[in-house]
Design an enzyme around this catalytic site. Structure first.
Site, PDB file in Angstrom:
ATOM      1  N   LYS A 294      -4.915  -7.734   1.008  1.00  0.00           N
ATOM      2  CA  LYS A 294      -4.311  -7.458  -1.192  1.00  0.00           C
ATOM      3  C   LYS A 294      -3.624  -8.530  -0.953  1.00  0.00           C
ATOM      4  CE  LYS A 294      -0.914  -5.364   0.015  1.00  0.00           C
ATOM      5  NZ  LYS A 294      -0.091  -5.709  -0.530  1.00  0.00           N
TER       6      LYS A 294
ATOM      7  N   LYS B 291       1.783 -10.990   4.984  1.00  0.00           N
ATOM      8  CA  LYS B 291       2.676 -11.785   3.725  1.00  0.00           C
ATOM      9  C   LYS B 291       3.153 -13.321   3.950  1.00  0.00           C
ATOM     10  CE  LYS B 291       3.853  -6.512   3.171  1.00  0.00           C
ATOM     11  NZ  LYS B 291       2.405  -5.976   3.277  1.00  0.00           N
TER      12      LYS B 291
ATOM     13  N   LYS C  36      -8.624  -5.107  10.207  1.00  0.00           N
ATOM     14  CA  LYS C  36      -7.954  -4.993   8.592  1.00  0.00           C
ATOM     15  C   LYS C  36      -7.419  -3.167   8.917  1.00  0.00           C
ATOM     16  CE  LYS C  36      -5.605  -4.879   5.368  1.00  0.00           C
ATOM     17  NZ  LYS C  36      -4.556  -5.873   4.859  1.00  0.00           N
TER      18      LYS C  36
ATOM     19  N   GLY D 179       0.467  -0.973   0.177  1.00  0.00           N
ATOM     20  CA  GLY D 179      -0.133  -0.265  -0.264  1.00  0.00           C
ATOM     21  C   GLY D 179       0.780   1.510   0.398  1.00  0.00           C
ATOM     22  N   ASN D 180       2.121   0.979   0.924  1.00  0.00           N
ATOM     23  CA  ASN D 180       3.234   2.480   0.369  1.00  0.00           C
ATOM     24  C   ASN D 180       3.702   2.895  -0.710  1.00  0.00           C
ATOM     25  OD1 ASN D 180       4.508  -0.062   1.034  1.00  0.00           O
ATOM     26  ND2 ASN D 180       6.329   1.000   1.020  1.00  0.00           N
TER      27      ASN D 180
END
Length: 307
Positions: free
Chosen positions: A207, A265, A122, A9-10
């Site tokens: 994601k 992740k 989340k 997201g970064n």
């Protein structure tokens, strides 16, 4: 190879940056530089996070006096897929002349009875001071959890069951198209058991877990998860911190990575490797090419069989 790339997201909005469009447009060039070399040699599917952008849109929607009720998270997530996808597509178009590039708004099927709907966890959006968070919780019905010295909104994150448009992504890939899809984990939907009708739900699918599922269903050769650290670290941010350059799914799950931003992740990489037997890797965006060629990041391979 066929590679599914999960951008953190970064990638377009770094921590602490203002969420201005110009800032994100400038950052996208870094993404393009990192991925263009891979795209020259391999079939690429790009997925991406949307936490900062989704949080911004949710706050704007909740404060808009023209709306009788704020837009739901599923529709806001669809908006971020279009916005971020457009930024990526335009930049990649310039970096890869002649390459077919498609941005696809995709939907992710989840179960209506997923227990995650009863346990929002989340993080989305910005960090608020505790008093502001309390006011927003009372006024808007949002849920918050501690995040550093402040508090941040949390929403349900159900398990992805299927990316609804997987067959379309596959067709585009086989036609030589670089595909950008499943942004923010995809628009979360449930399907009616009798009619199959899709209904959006107030949630955000992780994601990385969506990327792993999509990579499995596309029969990808490699899952590449890109973030803002060079690799997975054991004892992260402790005096005993050390890089983990190689790991099995079992070692990832047993290494204390279940919490925090690295947890999803690590789980996504573990799932892909277990279910396909193919490799996955976690590492820094700028080292994407080096990671795929085994010169950077944390490479995840199957557990050795027990004799």
């Amino acid at each position: 190879m066929r590679i599914v790339v999960a951008l953190g997201g970064n990638a377009l909005l770094h921590r602490g940056e203002r969420p201005d469009a110009a800032v994100q447009e400038a950052n996208v060039d870094r993404v393009t530089t990192a991925l263009a070399a891979l795209a020259h040699e391999h079939e690429i599917v790009i997925t991406h996070g949307n936490g900062p952008q989704l949080g911004l849109l949710a706050a704007e929607s909740a404060a808009d006096p023209a709306l009788s009720v704020p837009y739901p998270l599923d529709l806001l997530g669809a908006q971020t897929q279009g916005m971020i996808g457009s930024l990526l597509a335009r930049s990649l178009h310039d970096a890869l002349p002649g390459r077919r590039i498609a941005v696809l708004v995709t939907h992710t099927l989840v179960r209506a009875d997923d227990p995650a709907f009863d346990h929002p966890a989340k993080f989305v959006g910005q960090v608020y001071p505790p008093d502001v968070a309390s006011s927003l919780a009372a006024g808007r019905g949002w849920h918050f959890a501690a995040h550093g010295t402040g508090r941040r909104r949390v929403v349900p994150s159900p398990e992805p069951e299927r990316v609804w448009e997987t067959d379309i992504v596959h067709e585009l890939l086989t036609g030589g198209t670089l595909v950008i899809c499943a942004g923010g984990g995809g628009v979360p939907v449930t399907a009616d058991r009798d009619t199959g009708a899709l209904t959006g739900v107030e949630a955000v699918v992780d994601k990385d877990l969506t990327a792993a599922l999509l990579a499995e269903d596309l029969e990808a050769d490699f899952l590449l998860i890109l973030t803002d650290v060079p690799c997975v670290y054991s004892g992260y941010r402790t005096p005993g911190q050390r890089p983990l350059l190689g790991a099995t799914p079992g070692e990832l799950r047993g290494g204390g990575f279940t919490g925090g931003p690295m947890g999803p992740k690590a789980e996504a990489a573990a799932r892909f490797v277990e279910r396909t037997g193919g490799p996955a890797a976690i590492g820094a965006l700028d080292a994407a090419y080096e990671i795929v060629h085994g010169r950077s990041g944390t490479l995840v391979r199957p557990d050795l069989p027990v004799e």
